[in-house]
Design a protein around this motif. Structure first.
Motif, PDB file in Angstrom:
ATOM      1  N   UNK A 123      34.385  -8.297 -27.628  1.00 13.89           N
ATOM      2  CA  UNK A 123      33.848  -7.113 -28.386  1.00 13.89           C
ATOM      3  C   UNK A 123      32.069  -7.466 -28.211  1.00 13.89           C
ATOM      4  N   UNK A 124      31.590  -8.657 -28.321  1.00 12.25           N
ATOM      5  CA  UNK A 124      30.419  -9.429 -28.028  1.00 12.25           C
ATOM      6  C   UNK A 124      29.900  -9.079 -26.572  1.00 12.25           C
ATOM      7  N   UNK A 125      30.467  -9.636 -25.665  1.00 13.42           N
ATOM      8  CA  UNK A 125      30.363  -9.377 -24.201  1.00 13.42           C
ATOM      9  C   UNK A 125      30.364  -7.960 -23.881  1.00 13.42           C
ATOM     10  N   UNK A 126      31.248  -7.002 -24.417  1.00  9.60           N
ATOM     11  CA  UNK A 126      31.050  -5.606 -24.232  1.00  9.60           C
ATOM     12  C   UNK A 126      29.795  -4.934 -24.794  1.00  9.60           C
ATOM     13  N   UNK A 127      29.228  -5.440 -26.019  1.00 11.42           N
ATOM     14  CA  UNK A 127      27.973  -4.895 -26.584  1.00 11.42           C
ATOM     15  C   UNK A 127      26.882  -5.388 -25.797  1.00 11.42           C
ATOM     16  N   UNK A 128      26.948  -6.673 -25.317  1.00 11.72           N
ATOM     17  CA  UNK A 128      25.929  -7.046 -24.208  1.00 11.72           C
ATOM     18  C   UNK A 128      25.777  -6.411 -23.225  1.00 11.72           C
ATOM     19  N   UNK A 129      27.074  -5.959 -22.461  1.00 13.74           N
ATOM     20  CA  UNK A 129      26.997  -5.030 -21.246  1.00 13.74           C
ATOM     21  C   UNK A 129      26.336  -3.719 -21.593  1.00 13.74           C
ATOM     22  N   UNK A 130      26.753  -3.137 -22.881  1.00 12.46           N
ATOM     23  CA  UNK A 130      26.107  -1.812 -23.187  1.00 12.46           C
ATOM     24  C   UNK A 130      24.597  -1.861 -23.416  1.00 12.46           C
ATOM     25  N   UNK A 131      24.042  -2.997 -23.928  1.00  7.72           N
ATOM     26  CA  UNK A 131      22.582  -3.356 -24.255  1.00  7.72           C
ATOM     27  C   UNK A 131      21.916  -3.467 -22.580  1.00  7.72           C
TER      28      UNK A 131
END
Length: 150
Positions: A123-131
């Motif tokens: 979830x953290x890495x997916x959020x970083x990719x979204x950013x």
């Protein structure tokens, strides 16, 4: 009462969750090296730290000129590493959307399995990719990508 011959059930972390996490992490590091790493090297090379906030040919010159990683030959492994990282930075949109899709699917899968640790990591890495996708779609990100593509 548990007997000596009873073996505790060890809950295994799904391999798919770990694979997606490490893929997202490795591609994130490669993207950061291929985009912001080269940008910072270029700003240091031309002596203009303010150019990090306004990347472009007029302030930074050609991105290839700032990659001072040793002799520019086919046999230098650093040339290959930085070249692959730069290629990953060029394809930020399709790669970022793929990371979002894989991350979302993996989050659903790990949540259903009850693997909260892998769920949180993905979830953290997916959020970083979204950013990063949002940043790439901004005027700053488009000027960075345009500069990198030169």
């Amino acid at each position: 009462m548990a007997r000596v011959t009873d073996v505790e059930q060890v809950r295994r972390v799904p391999a798919a969750g770990r694979a997606v996490f490490w893929t997202q992490f490795a591609l994130l590091i490669a993207y950061l090296i291929g985009s912001f790493g080269i940008l910072i090297l270029a700003a240091v090379h031309v002596g203009d730290p303010g150019a990090v906030l306004h990347p472009g040919l007029d302030r930074l010159g050609d991105p290839k000129d700032s990659m001072l990683i040793g002799p520019d030959s086919v046999w230098n492994p650093l040339v290959w590493i930085v070249g692959v990282c730069r290629l990953i930075a060029w394809f930020v949109y399709p790669l970022g959307f793929a990371m979002l899709l894989f991350g979302g699917a993996t989050m659903v899968h790990t949540w259903r399995l009850g693997d909260r640790r892998t769920f949180t990591q993905v979830a953290v890495l997916t959020a970083i990719w979204l950013i990063l996708i949002i940043l790439a779609a901004s005027p700053y990100g488009s000027s960075l990508t345009t500069w990198l593509l030169d």
